[in-house]
Every structure is written in structure tokens, then in C-alpha cells.
Design a protein around this motif. Structure first.
Motif, PDB file in Angstrom:
ATOM      1  N   PHE A 234       0.857  -1.190   0.000  1.00 49.81           N
ATOM      2  CA  PHE A 234       0.000   0.000   0.000  1.00 49.81           C
ATOM      3  C   PHE A 234       0.894   1.240   0.000  1.00 49.81           C
ATOM      4  CE2 PHE A 234      -2.332   3.058   2.862  1.00 49.81           C
ATOM      5  CZ  PHE A 234      -3.199   3.517   1.865  1.00 49.81           C
ATOM      6  N   LEU A 235       0.787   2.025  -1.049  1.00 47.54           N
ATOM      7  CA  LEU A 235       1.702   3.154  -1.214  1.00 47.54           C
ATOM      8  C   LEU A 235       0.932   4.447  -1.512  1.00 47.54           C
ATOM      9  CD1 LEU A 235       4.950   3.335  -1.402  1.00 47.54           C
ATOM     10  CD2 LEU A 235       4.511   3.738  -3.824  1.00 47.54           C
ATOM     11  N   PRO A 236       0.377   5.086  -0.472  1.00 47.33           N
ATOM     12  CA  PRO A 236      -0.286   6.358  -0.739  1.00 47.33           C
ATOM     13  C   PRO A 236       0.745   7.410  -1.135  1.00 47.33           C
ATOM     14  CG  PRO A 236      -0.202   5.931   1.636  1.00 47.33           C
ATOM     15  CD  PRO A 236       0.371   4.725   0.956  1.00 47.33           C
ATOM     16  N   GLY A 237       0.398   8.220  -2.104  1.00 54.09           N
ATOM     17  CA  GLY A 237       1.350   9.239  -2.544  1.00 54.09           C
ATOM     18  C   GLY A 237       0.733  10.078  -3.644  1.00 54.09           C
ATOM     19  N   TYR A 238       1.387  11.170  -3.942  1.00 58.61           N
ATOM     20  CA  TYR A 238       0.917  12.019  -5.041  1.00 58.61           C
ATOM     21  C   TYR A 238       1.418  11.445  -6.358  1.00 58.61           C
ATOM     22  CZ  TYR A 238      -0.690  15.569  -1.792  1.00 58.61           C
ATOM     23  OH  TYR A 238      -1.373  16.234  -0.826  1.00 58.61           O
ATOM     24  N   GLY A 239       0.521  11.420  -7.333  1.00 55.14           N
ATOM     25  CA  GLY A 239       0.909  10.934  -8.656  1.00 55.14           C
ATOM     26  C   GLY A 239       2.086  11.726  -9.193  1.00 55.14           C
ATOM     27  N   SER A 240       2.061  13.029  -8.947  1.00 50.11           N
ATOM     28  CA  SER A 240       3.122  13.885  -9.483  1.00 50.11           C
ATOM     29  C   SER A 240       4.471  13.597  -8.806  1.00 50.11           C
ATOM     30  CB  SER A 240       2.743  15.353  -9.265  1.00 50.11           C
ATOM     31  OG  SER A 240       2.462  15.561  -7.892  1.00 50.11           O
ATOM     32  N   GLU A 241       4.451  12.961  -7.655  1.00 54.07           N
ATOM     33  CA  GLU A 241       5.717  12.703  -6.947  1.00 54.07           C
ATOM     34  C   GLU A 241       6.275  11.298  -7.147  1.00 54.07           C
ATOM     35  OE1 GLU A 241       4.841  15.982  -3.446  1.00 54.07           O
ATOM     36  OE2 GLU A 241       4.996  13.882  -2.862  1.00 54.07           O
ATOM     37  N   VAL A 242       5.384  10.314  -7.232  1.00 59.74           N
ATOM     38  CA  VAL A 242       5.903   8.938  -7.384  1.00 59.74           C
ATOM     39  C   VAL A 242       5.424   8.232  -8.649  1.00 59.74           C
ATOM     40  CG1 VAL A 242       6.394   8.365  -4.979  1.00 59.74           C
ATOM     41  CG2 VAL A 242       4.067   8.078  -5.851  1.00 59.74           C
ATOM     42  N   GLY A 243       4.462   8.856  -9.354  1.00 58.50           N
ATOM     43  CA  GLY A 243       3.856   8.188 -10.514  1.00 58.50           C
ATOM     44  C   GLY A 243       4.872   7.820 -11.575  1.00 58.50           C
ATOM     45  N   ASP A 244       5.635   8.797 -12.029  1.00 55.60           N
ATOM     46  CA  ASP A 244       6.586   8.547 -13.117  1.00 55.60           C
ATOM     47  C   ASP A 244       7.609   7.487 -12.711  1.00 55.60           C
ATOM     48  OD1 ASP A 244       5.246  10.482 -14.458  1.00 55.60           O
ATOM     49  OD2 ASP A 244       6.900  11.923 -14.555  1.00 55.60           O
ATOM     50  N   TYR A 245       8.035   7.565 -11.472  1.00 53.34           N
ATOM     51  CA  TYR A 245       9.043   6.618 -10.979  1.00 53.34           C
ATOM     52  C   TYR A 245       8.508   5.181 -11.047  1.00 53.34           C
ATOM     53  CZ  TYR A 245      12.417   4.405  -7.866  1.00 53.34           C
ATOM     54  OH  TYR A 245      13.371   3.576  -7.339  1.00 53.34           O
ATOM     55  N   LEU A 246       7.295   5.009 -10.540  1.00 58.78           N
ATOM     56  CA  LEU A 246       6.696   3.662 -10.520  1.00 58.78           C
ATOM     57  C   LEU A 246       6.498   3.118 -11.935  1.00 58.78           C
ATOM     58  CD1 LEU A 246       3.958   4.229  -7.773  1.00 58.78           C
ATOM     59  CD2 LEU A 246       5.907   2.654  -7.593  1.00 58.78           C
ATOM     60  N   VAL A 247       6.040   3.993 -12.810  1.00 59.74           N
ATOM     61  CA  VAL A 247       5.724   3.553 -14.178  1.00 59.74           C
ATOM     62  C   VAL A 247       7.003   3.238 -14.949  1.00 59.74           C
ATOM     63  CG1 VAL A 247       4.749   4.335 -16.383  1.00 59.74           C
ATOM     64  CG2 VAL A 247       3.514   4.782 -14.243  1.00 59.74           C
ATOM     65  N   SER A 248       8.040   4.052 -14.741  1.00 59.25           N
ATOM     66  CA  SER A 248       9.268   3.907 -15.544  1.00 59.25           C
ATOM     67  C   SER A 248      10.184   2.800 -15.043  1.00 59.25           C
ATOM     68  CB  SER A 248      10.083   5.205 -15.509  1.00 59.25           C
ATOM     69  OG  SER A 248       9.269   6.287 -15.807  1.00 59.25           O
ATOM     70  N   ASP A 249      10.025   2.407 -13.810  1.00 57.75           N
ATOM     71  CA  ASP A 249      10.994   1.472 -13.222  1.00 57.75           C
ATOM     72  C   ASP A 249      11.023   0.133 -13.978  1.00 57.75           C
ATOM     73  OD1 ASP A 249      12.525   1.215 -10.362  1.00 57.75           O
ATOM     74  OD2 ASP A 249      11.845  -0.735 -11.135  1.00 57.75           O
ATOM     75  N   PRO A 250      12.229  -0.403 -14.213  1.00 61.38           N
ATOM     76  CA  PRO A 250      12.309  -1.663 -14.972  1.00 61.38           C
ATOM     77  C   PRO A 250      11.704  -2.870 -14.250  1.00 61.38           C
ATOM     78  CG  PRO A 250      14.490  -0.967 -14.212  1.00 61.38           C
ATOM     79  CD  PRO A 250      13.555   0.161 -13.924  1.00 61.38           C
ATOM     80  N   ARG A 251      11.497  -2.775 -12.932  1.00 63.69           N
ATOM     81  CA  ARG A 251      10.871  -3.906 -12.222  1.00 63.69           C
ATOM     82  C   ARG A 251       9.370  -3.987 -12.498  1.00 63.69           C
ATOM     83  NH1 ARG A 251      13.605  -2.038  -6.651  1.00 63.69           N
ATOM     84  NH2 ARG A 251      13.159  -0.085  -7.725  1.00 63.69           N
ATOM     85  N   THR A 252       8.795  -2.887 -12.934  1.00 62.72           N
ATOM     86  CA  THR A 252       7.352  -2.869 -13.210  1.00 62.72           C
ATOM     87  C   THR A 252       7.066  -3.658 -14.481  1.00 62.72           C
ATOM     88  OG1 THR A 252       7.108  -0.732 -12.138  1.00 62.72           O
ATOM     89  CG2 THR A 252       5.401  -1.334 -13.738  1.00 62.72           C
ATOM     90  N   ARG A 253       6.171  -4.636 -14.362  1.00 63.06           N
ATOM     91  CA  ARG A 253       5.834  -5.471 -15.522  1.00 63.06           C
ATOM     92  C   ARG A 253       4.593  -4.961 -16.238  1.00 63.06           C
ATOM     93  NH1 ARG A 253       5.035  -7.185 -19.439  1.00 63.06           N
ATOM     94  NH2 ARG A 253       5.253  -9.235 -20.387  1.00 63.06           N
ATOM     95  N   PHE A 254       3.653  -4.424 -15.407  1.00 63.24           N
ATOM     96  CA  PHE A 254       2.440  -3.860 -16.012  1.00 63.24           C
ATOM     97  C   PHE A 254       1.889  -2.750 -15.131  1.00 63.24           C
ATOM     98  CE2 PHE A 254       0.836  -7.121 -13.194  1.00 63.24           C
ATOM     99  CZ  PHE A 254      -0.403  -6.695 -12.756  1.00 63.24           C
ATOM    100  N   VAL A 255       1.104  -1.885 -15.754  1.00 66.52           N
ATOM    101  CA  VAL A 255       0.451  -0.802 -15.020  1.00 66.52           C
ATOM    102  C   VAL A 255      -1.040  -0.937 -15.249  1.00 66.52           C
ATOM    103  CG1 VAL A 255       0.233   1.703 -14.727  1.00 66.52           C
ATOM    104  CG2 VAL A 255       2.427   0.722 -15.449  1.00 66.52           C
ATOM    105  N   SER A 256      -1.792  -0.940 -14.155  1.00 66.39           N
ATOM    106  CA  SER A 256      -3.243  -0.963 -14.273  1.00 66.39           C
ATOM    107  C   SER A 256      -3.724   0.392 -13.763  1.00 66.39           C
ATOM    108  CB  SER A 256      -3.806  -2.105 -13.426  1.00 66.39           C
ATOM    109  OG  SER A 256      -5.207  -2.119 -13.545  1.00 66.39           O
ATOM    110  N   PHE A 257      -4.231   1.179 -14.678  1.00 64.77           N
ATOM    111  CA  PHE A 257      -4.536   2.578 -14.355  1.00 64.77           C
ATOM    112  C   PHE A 257      -5.990   2.898 -14.652  1.00 64.77           C
ATOM    113  CE2 PHE A 257      -5.192   6.813 -16.220  1.00 64.77           C
ATOM    114  CZ  PHE A 257      -4.866   7.620 -15.136  1.00 64.77           C
ATOM    115  N   THR A 258      -6.612   3.655 -13.764  1.00 65.30           N
ATOM    116  CA  THR A 258      -7.900   4.286 -14.076  1.00 65.30           C
ATOM    117  C   THR A 258      -7.786   5.738 -13.650  1.00 65.30           C
ATOM    118  OG1 THR A 258      -9.055   2.216 -13.635  1.00 65.30           O
ATOM    119  CG2 THR A 258     -10.409   4.183 -13.779  1.00 65.30           C
ATOM    120  N   GLY A 259      -8.129   6.636 -14.549  1.00 63.11           N
ATOM    121  CA  GLY A 259      -8.030   8.057 -14.241  1.00 63.11           C
ATOM    122  C   GLY A 259      -8.233   8.878 -15.496  1.00 63.11           C
ATOM    123  N   SER A 260      -7.638  10.057 -15.505  1.00 60.31           N
ATOM    124  CA  SER A 260      -7.914  10.979 -16.611  1.00 60.31           C
ATOM    125  C   SER A 260      -7.146  10.605 -17.882  1.00 60.31           C
ATOM    126  CB  SER A 260      -7.526  12.397 -16.188  1.00 60.31           C
ATOM    127  OG  SER A 260      -6.127  12.434 -15.958  1.00 60.31           O
TER     128      SER A 260
END
Ligand code: NAD
Length: 517
Positions: A234-260
């Protein structure tokens, strides 16, 4: 595994005094628990951060609902690392065992239903019935995806050539980053997370910064259900602060997103870039915005059409991706339908949703209030405001009165851009053909509806209405899990169809194994 057949969770009957009493008791109990702090949870450990997110009640922003951790790249890194490690064992857990955890989570959410409803009122600004529908949807996702995993656990039937066996089955994919919006903080967060988990993946779950406390409650349910540590971080945080990091990281295999749309497109772009050592193409499951239209032709039941326009436009204060933000009316019925819509919209009760009589609550945040207010100003120059007042002082709650603009040009900004508030643009069409053309003329394609008794019109719309969910002679919101799989075309997303039979496979790798004998 013996299980009852899937059924949608029934809605509460508010004419039953016991339910009203239970809700009042939950509001009192949760009301006494406001203001608490919720850390991040990484590998089962409570993790405090230097900063915090302060979540406020949109009906009264001076009231703090709770404080949560505010993740930085440091915690995001720890969460991805933990999820990567946990994948080793969780991906090997039996699908039945994974499904049982979802079933238990559903049972817990059902037992804690009134409590969840109360959090939805305080943090989400939801009227009772809207909160109920949403928590029911959360329960449905858990029940449905558990059954979907059982259906898919041995793969699906394919053909084989003589002398060979062919198998087609699914394997877990890896670490998923789940990024959710605030408008359905229980249902969408629980839905996206449970699908990823039951498929054998581990996740970093980032709720919206505006509804992080409900995010913490959803995380609690999975923990209580016995989900092993590290599977859901569980990682509460601002999208503008951690979003890019989470999405770009090579350990991330997929992103499941709902939003704008804006965030979804950014995620899609960042995820497409391969970083060094990355051995896969990240998969992005994205559900984005809408500019959804209801077309009413000259054969329609006008009474019923107007009632459904009102319901679809103003439910959740218009903060539904599926909300009807455009009513496209055949010229011959324009005046009559508009008059009925105005009457219906006028009868709605705007207010603080801890009162059961309230049908429209506040919008979620200061930023959303400013955005919607801005569109109302724009609208005054683009159409005729037939209902609605200028929004007041946001310090007194983020309330926006149900607003109707008439005679709006189909290319006007208020007819093209997602407002995400209680604002309806009414557009006049020459005939059905014109109406359908107008309906299809936005970059989005999420939901849409046609009210008509004309079989040719309905058949034509069945083929040509460019939207992922098209409804005839009814409202266009409130898709039921397992009954109305949900997801959009165009810039509304990847058409992932949450709550449908094609959803889970997007979270897995399909494998073909052939053996010659
Ligand atoms: P948003 O895009 O502002 O935020 C959604 C999430 O993305 C939040 O958790 C936010 O923190 C995060 N985020 C922000 N910037 C990010 C970045 N650079 N990288 C990664 N994550 C980032 O949307 P919102 O205002 O929370 O939600 C409303 C929108 O969601 C509307 O457009 C609505 O139509 C859409 N929506 C779509 C569906 C659907 O199923 N299609 C359902 C609900 C809501």
C-alpha cells in the motif's frame, strides 16, 4: 471448488428503518475515528514517511478525514523491491488459494459494509445510495474475479493435430503498479487490485491522493483476508511525486490505471520506453475519461428518457466517467425533453451527504471545484445556462449546483471536453443521423445511450455508436460487474472491460505448450 453461482450484491433498501439506523450508527462511529494516521504498508511493515497527505471532507474542507503517508521514490523503490521478491512465491500459489483470499475479502467487505459507506460519505462526498452501489460493486469485483480465476486456472480449450497434445494456459505476469482515481475509491481500487492479485501477480497499490484513507481501508480488507505480506504493498502518494518513478521502473511489468486521459496517455508513453536491463514490453491497462452522450430521437418515451438523462448526468455529482454530459435531442422533441430534464434536475437535493435525503453531494476537491467552475464560466459564453448558479465559496464545501446549458454547439468546449461535474450540455440535432454523428464526434468513446422505439435506429446505433458501453432505453451509468463489462474506445482507454470475461487474461501471460507423443 463448490461455490454459489455469481450474483450481484443487492443494494440496501433505505425504506427499511434498520438500514437507516445502521448507517447512522456507522456515521457516528466513523465520525469518531476521523483524523487518524495511516502509514504505507510495504511487505507487511508499517512505514512512516517524512511528509503526509491530509485528506479532507469535501463537504467541509476544514474537517480532516485522516492523514496518510506520502510516499517518495525511496518508499516506491522499497515497495517495488518487496513486490518483486514476493512474486517468487505468490506466483506459485495455487489459483484456488488465491481465489479464496478474494472470497474472504468480499465477505469482510460485506460485514464492514456500513463502515465503508460512512467513509465514502466523509471522504468521497457520496450520498448514501451512491456509496452503497459502489461498495456493492467492490464486493462484486472480488466475487467475480475469484470465479474468473477458477474458470481460467487450467487454460482454455484449443485444437490439436493428431499425435500431439496442445495446451493453452495462463501464467502470472509480474509486478503490477495499480493506480486508482478518487471517484470510486472503494470499487475501482478493490477491482483493479483484486484482478491483478488473483492472477498471481504482486502489486504496488497507489490510491488517489484525495481518497487515501479509503485506500488504507481497502488495504486493511486484503490484509484481514490473509493475503501474504508483500503481495499488496500500500503506497499512498501524489501521482506527481511517485507516478513517473513507478511507471518507468524496470521492475514494473504492467500498469493498471484508471483516471484521466492526460495521465493515462503519459503513463502509456512512459511505459513504452524500455529502460536498460528491461526484458519485457510493459503492458498498460488504462481506463480513462469520457464525454458520454444520450441521444433521444422523436419516437422515444420522453418521460423516461428525461428521467434517465437526469440520473445519468447528476449521479455522483457528475463525477462518473460514464456520466451523461451531453444530451443530444431530436429537434422535434427538444423543447419537451429539455423542459422535463430541467424539472428533474431542479428537484435534486444538493447538500452534505450525511443527510439521507441528499441526492447530489459536493465535488471532490478544491482543484475539481475550480475546474468545474471554470467550465461553467466558459459555458456561459458557449450556450444558454438554463439551470444552475455560480459556485459559491469553496471553504463552505465544494458544492456545485446541477447545471444545464441549452443550445450548445456540438463543437463547443463544454460539449467536447470532460468536465467531470454536475454540468449537462444539451444539443439539438436535425435528425437521428445528425444526432449519431454528433455523439461520435469527440475523441472519447466510453459510454453512450439511445432512447428510441425505432428498430432501424437502434440497430444502426448498435453498429455505429462509437463507445465501449452502449445502452438503449435506459440510463448509461452504473455498469454491473459480470453483467455489463466496462471499458471504452478511442481516448477513453484500452477497452479493458472491467468486470468481464476478457479482463483477467490481460493480467497474465498466455502460453502455448505442445507435446508430440
Ligand atoms: P487523475 O488522472 O488525475 O488521477 C488518477 C490517478 O493517477 C491518481 O492516483 C493520481 O495520483 C495518479 N497520477 C497522477 N499523475 C500521475 C503520473 N504522472 N503517473 C502516474 N500516476 C499519476 O484522475 P482523477 O482525477 O483521479 O480521476 C478522474 C478521471 O478518471 C476522470 O477523467 C474519469 O473519467 C476517469 N475515470 C475513468 C474510469 C473508467 O473506467 N474509464 C473510471 C473512473 C474514473
Amino acid at each position: 471448488m463448490g461455490l454459489m453461482p455469481y450474483e450481484n450484491e443487492p443494494y440496501l433498501d433505505w425504506s427499511d428503518g434498520t438500514n437507516v439506523e445502521k448507517m447512522r450508527a456507522a456515521l457516528a462511529e466513523v465520525g469518531a475515528a476521523l483524523g487518524r494516521s495511516y502509514p504505507a504498508i510495504i511487505g507487511g511493515e508499517r512505514v512512516e514517511t517524512d511528509g503526509e497527505i491530509v485528506s479532507v471532507n469535501p463537504s467541509d474542507p476544514s474537517r480532516v478525514v485522516g492523514r496518510t503517508a506520502r510516499a517518495t521514490e525511496r518508499e516506491a523503490d522499497a515497495a517495488l523491491e518487496t513486490a518483486t521478491r514476493a512474486f517468487e512465491s505468490w506466483s506459485r500459489a495455487a489459483p484456488e488459494a488465491r481465489a479464496r483470499i478474494l472470497l474472504r475479502a468480499a465477505a469482510i467487505m460485506r460485514r464492514r459494509k456500513f463502515e465503508f459507506l460512512a467513509w465514502e460519505v466523509y471522504e468521497g462526498g457520496k450520498p448514501w445510495a451512491e456509496a452503497d452501489a459502489q461498495v456493492a460493486e467492490g464486493i462484486d469485483f472480488l466475487e467475480y474475479y475469484a470465479r474468473e480465476m477458477l474458470r481460467l486456472k487450467d487454460g482454455v480449450e484449443i485444437y490439436a493435430v493428431p499425435g500431439e497434445e496442445s495446451r493453452y494456459f495462463y501464467q502470472p505476469m509480474g509486478v503490477g503498479v495499480v493506480i486508482a482515481p478518487w471517484n470510486f475509491p472503494t470499487a475501482i481500487l478493490a477491482g483493479m487490485s483484486s484482478a491483478a492479485i488473483v492472477a498471481g501477480n504482486t502489486i504496488v497499490m497507489k490510491p488517489s491522493e484525495f481518497t487515501s484513507v479509503i485506500g488504507a481501508k481497502v488495504a486493511e480488507v486484503f490484509e484481514e483476508a490473509g493475503l501474504p505480506e508483500g503481495v499488496l504493498n500500500f503506497l499512498p502518494g501524489y501521482g506527481s511525486e511517485v507516478g513517473d518513478y513507478l511507471v518507468s521502473d524496470p521492475r514494473t511489468r504492467f500498469v493498471s490505471f484508471t483516471g484521466s486521459m492526460k495521465t493515462g496517455l503519459r503513463i502509456n508513453e512512459l511505459a513504452a520506453r524500455r529502460t536498460e536491463d528491461q526484458r519485457w514490453i510493459k503492458r498498460v491497462i488504462a481506463e480513462m475519461g469520457g464525454k458520454d452522450a444520450m441521444v433521444i430521437d422523436d419516437s422515444a418515451d420522453l418521460e423516461s428518457a428525461a428521467a434517465d438523462i437526469v440520473k445519468s448526468a447528476y449521479g455522483n455529482a457528475g463525477q462518473k466517467c460514464s456520466a451523461a454530459s451531453r444530451a443530444i435531442l431530436h429537434a422535434d422533441v427538444y423543447d419537451e425533453v429539455l423542459a422535463k430534464v430541467l424539472e428533474g434536475a431542479q428537484a435534486l437535493k444538493l447538500g452534505v451527504p450525511d443527510d439521507p435525503g441528499v441526492s447530489v453531494g459536493p465535488v471532490i476537491s478544491d482543484a475539481q471545484f475550480e475546474k468545474v467552475s471554470g467550465y461553467i464560466e466558459t459555458g456561459k459564453g458557449e450556450g444558454e445556462r438554463l439551470l444552475g448558479e455560480d459556485p459559491g465559496d469553496p471553504k463552505a464545501g465544494y458544492f456545485v449546483t446541477p447545471t444545464v446549458f441549452g443550445e450548445v454547439d456540438p463543437r463547443a468546449r463544454i460539449a467536447q471536453e470532460e468536465i467531470f461535474g454536475p454540468v449537462l450540455s444539451v444539443i439539438k440535432a436535425r435528425d437521428f443521423e445528425d444526432a449519431l454523428r454528433i455523439a461520435n464526434d469527440t475523441p472519447y468513446g466510453l459510454t453512450g445511450g439511445v432512447y428510441s422505439k425505432n428498430r432501424d435506429h437502434l440497430e444502426r446505433a448498435r453498429r455505429e455508436f462509437r463507445a465501449g458501453n452502449v445502452y438503449f432505453n435506459r440510463g448509461i451509468t452504473g455498469a454491473l460487474v459480470g453483467v455489463q463489462p466496462f471499458g471504452g474506445f478511442g481516448l477513453s482507454g484500452t477497452d479493458s472491460k472491467a468486470g468481464g470475461p476478457d479482463y483477467l487474461p490481460q493480467h497474465m501471460l498466455a502460453k502455448t505448450v505442445v507435446e508430440r507423443f
